[in-house]
Design an enzyme around this catalytic site. Structure first.
Site, PDB file in Angstrom:
ATOM      1  N   GLU A  55      -1.253   0.181  -9.039  1.00  0.00           N
ATOM      2  CA  GLU A  55      -2.725   0.192  -9.027  1.00  0.00           C
ATOM      3  C   GLU A  55      -3.247   1.521  -8.506  1.00  0.00           C
ATOM      4  OE1 GLU A  55      -4.429  -3.493  -7.578  1.00  0.00           O
ATOM      5  OE2 GLU A  55      -5.845  -2.399  -6.335  1.00  0.00           O
ATOM      6  N   LYS A  98     -12.965  -7.707  -8.593  1.00  0.00           N
ATOM      7  CA  LYS A  98     -13.275  -8.048  -7.199  1.00  0.00           C
ATOM      8  C   LYS A  98     -14.678  -8.633  -7.151  1.00  0.00           C
ATOM      9  CE  LYS A  98     -10.202  -4.738  -4.969  1.00  0.00           C
ATOM     10  NZ  LYS A  98     -10.093  -3.541  -4.137  1.00  0.00           N
ATOM     11  N   ASP A 130      -0.195  -0.270  -4.628  1.00  0.00           N
ATOM     12  CA  ASP A 130      -1.582   0.196  -4.773  1.00  0.00           C
ATOM     13  C   ASP A 130      -1.725   1.509  -4.006  1.00  0.00           C
ATOM     14  OD1 ASP A 130      -4.276   0.636  -4.915  1.00  0.00           O
ATOM     15  OD2 ASP A 130      -4.881  -1.221  -3.917  1.00  0.00           O
ATOM     16  N   ASP A 141      -8.692  -0.144 -10.306  1.00  0.00           N
ATOM     17  CA  ASP A 141      -9.414  -0.931  -9.294  1.00  0.00           C
ATOM     18  C   ASP A 141     -10.745  -0.229  -9.026  1.00  0.00           C
ATOM     19  OD1 ASP A 141     -10.344  -2.296  -7.084  1.00  0.00           O
ATOM     20  OD2 ASP A 141      -8.762  -1.652  -5.720  1.00  0.00           O
ATOM     21  N   GLN A 192     -11.267  -7.059  -1.542  1.00  0.00           N
ATOM     22  CA  GLN A 192     -12.035  -5.930  -1.007  1.00  0.00           C
ATOM     23  C   GLN A 192     -11.943  -5.917   0.516  1.00  0.00           C
ATOM     24  OE1 GLN A 192     -14.083  -3.908  -3.591  1.00  0.00           O
ATOM     25  NE2 GLN A 192     -13.036  -2.831  -1.953  1.00  0.00           N
ATOM     26  N   LYS A 207       0.832  -1.187   0.000  1.00  0.00           N
ATOM     27  CA  LYS A 207       0.000   0.000   0.000  1.00  0.00           C
ATOM     28  C   LYS A 207       0.875   1.248   0.000  1.00  0.00           C
ATOM     29  CE  LYS A 207      -4.193  -1.576   0.010  1.00  0.00           C
ATOM     30  NZ  LYS A 207      -5.039  -1.310  -1.178  1.00  0.00           N
TER      31      LYS A 207
HETATM   32  C1  MUC Z   1      -7.519  -2.477  -2.605  1.00  0.00           C
HETATM   33  O1  MUC Z   1      -7.114  -3.165  -3.521  1.00  0.00           O
HETATM   34  O2  MUC Z   1      -7.661  -1.300  -2.835  1.00  0.00           O
HETATM   35  C2  MUC Z   1      -8.715  -1.101   0.020  1.00  0.00           C
HETATM   36  C3  MUC Z   1      -9.849  -0.385  -0.171  1.00  0.00           C
HETATM   37  C4  MUC Z   1     -10.730  -1.190  -0.895  1.00  0.00           C
HETATM   38  O3  MUC Z   1     -11.884  -0.906  -1.289  1.00  0.00           O
HETATM   39  O4  MUC Z   1     -10.136  -2.373  -1.192  1.00  0.00           O
HETATM   40  C5  MUC Z   1      -8.908  -2.443  -0.514  1.00  0.00           C
HETATM   41  C6  MUC Z   1      -7.831  -3.080  -1.261  1.00  0.00           C
HETATM   42 MG    MG Z   2      -6.815  -1.440  -4.918  1.00  0.00          MG
END
Ligand code: MUC
Ligand code: MG
Length: 366
Positions: free
Chosen positions: A217, A266, A191, A242, A294, A162
């Site tokens: 991402e 997702k 991401d 995403d 998610q 992250k």
């Molecule tokens: C992600 O891939 O972003 C964080 C917020 C969300 O909605 O999913 C996660 C993971």
């Molecule tokens: Mg994401």
């Protein structure tokens, strides 16, 4: 095969440690268990994780939309009238997690009715996926220690780190510390959850050019229309859409605009039915996909692996299937287990999972 009732049961399970990322943080899984009952006495299940910072849904809004709108609209339909189910769900805008859990619980009920695994009904390509683990914000040493523990305990060698919101130099430092500690053989990608401007994202990618990142991402918001196009055109790291690509139309726009080169799928936000549309759309357009997370519990993870393993196009990359390791407990009678860096699809009819009634009684909050 007629739907006779749909239940939306709120539950809350604490996390062992919070997951922090640019758009929010999670301290407990305050999800909604969705159960679709049919006139044959079959019960299909799925879970809806509310992500207010991503889609605007809350645990209360998911319950309300299912109880007040979706259940009355769907009761009386057959599990085989999937297009009718979706036509009715689509009368309501938004609410992706609520719609997806209803969709997946219908698929689970269908599989149980037919005595067939959902993953085989969907595509039956493989019985497992490699696992990618998400590492949230923390001091560098803690991020490295978590990745090493996950690698050593579960054999996972793909990590999504992250980034965003923190200063670029902090995130670049964390990614560098992870690469140095884990060596050249692990896969690392980032991401940003929309946390950077395009210029910050470009500066970060430039500073990490030697770290062999495989994907970047959602580094900046979808509304940075020209900025995203500019970034995607100038970086050699593929850009993944995403939360900017929740619907088929958004997927088309992201890809044809040159705003992203790949799509995260997702099941928590597009269920099985709409995820299959997005998957085939991406395949047709020549865009790779990654099975995203998610911040799912074990029920949601069972759904992701059932879908991801079912299709050739989604089974190629490691799927994000390990978030449940951060949770203190879960609802499944038989917990999911990751071995050798892989998660197997549950055999058995439907999703192949059973809810432990004692755990549900303990964690439900209604
Ligand atoms: C992600 O891939 O972003 C964080 C917020 C969300 O909605 O999913 C996660 C993971
Ligand atoms: Mg994401």
């Amino acid at each position: 095969m007629k739907i006779v009732a749909i239940e939306a049961v709120p539950f809350t399970i604490p996390y062992r440690k919070p997951l922090r990322f640019a758009s929010g943080e999670v301290h407990e899984a305050d999800h909604v268990l969705v159960r679709v009952h049919t006139d044959d006495g079959v019960v299909g299940v799925a879970e809806a994780p509310p992500r207010p910072y991503t889609y605007g849904e809350t645990q209360a809004s998911i319950r309300a939309v299912i109880d007040q709108i979706f259940a009355p609209e769907l009761v009386g339909l057959s599990l085989l009238e999937r297009e009718v189910v979706h036509a009715r769900l689509d009368r309501t805008v938004g609410n992706p997690a609520a719609k997806s859990a209803v969709d997946m619980a219908c698929w689970d009920a269908l599989g149980r009715t037919l005595d067939l695994p959902v993953t085989q009904l969907l595509g039956g390509y493989s019985d497992r996926m490699r696992v990618s683990h998400m590492v949230g914000f923390a001091p560098d040493g803690a991020m490295v220690a978590e990745a090493e523990r996950v690698r050593d305990t579960y054999g996972i060698t793909t990590f999504k780190v992250k980034v965003g919101r923190r200063p670029v130099s902090v995130d670049v430092g964390a990614c560098r510390a992870l690469r140095e500690a884990l060596g050249p053989d692990v896969e690392l990608y980032v991401d940003g959850n929309r946390g950077w401007t395009p210029s910050e994202a470009a500066r970060a990618l430039h500073a990490m050019a030697d770290l062999d990142l495989t994907l970047s991402e959602e580094l900046c918001p979808a509304d940075d229309v020209l900025g995203r196009r500019w970034l995607t055109a100038r970086t050699t790291v593929p850009t993944v859409a995403d939360e900017s690509a929740v619907t088929s139309g958004q997927v088309t726009r992201e890809l044809l605009d040159g705003a992203a080169t790949m799509i995260s799928i997702k099941t928590a936000r597009t269920g099985f039915t709409a995820s299959q549309r997005v998957l085939h759309q991406c395949e047709g357009l020549g865009s790779e996909v990654v099975m995203g997370n998610q911040i799912d519990g074990q029920i949601g993870t069972a759904c992701t692996v059932a879908f991801g393993a079912a299709h050739r196009h989604s089974a190629r990359r490691a799927g994000e299937l390990s978030n449940f390791l951060d949770m203190a407990d879960d609802l499944l009678a038989e917990p999911l287990e990751i071995h050798g860096g892989e998660l197997a699809v549950r055999p058995g009819p439907g999703l192949g999972i059973e809810i432990d009634p004692d755990k549900l009684a303990h964690y439900r909050t209604d």
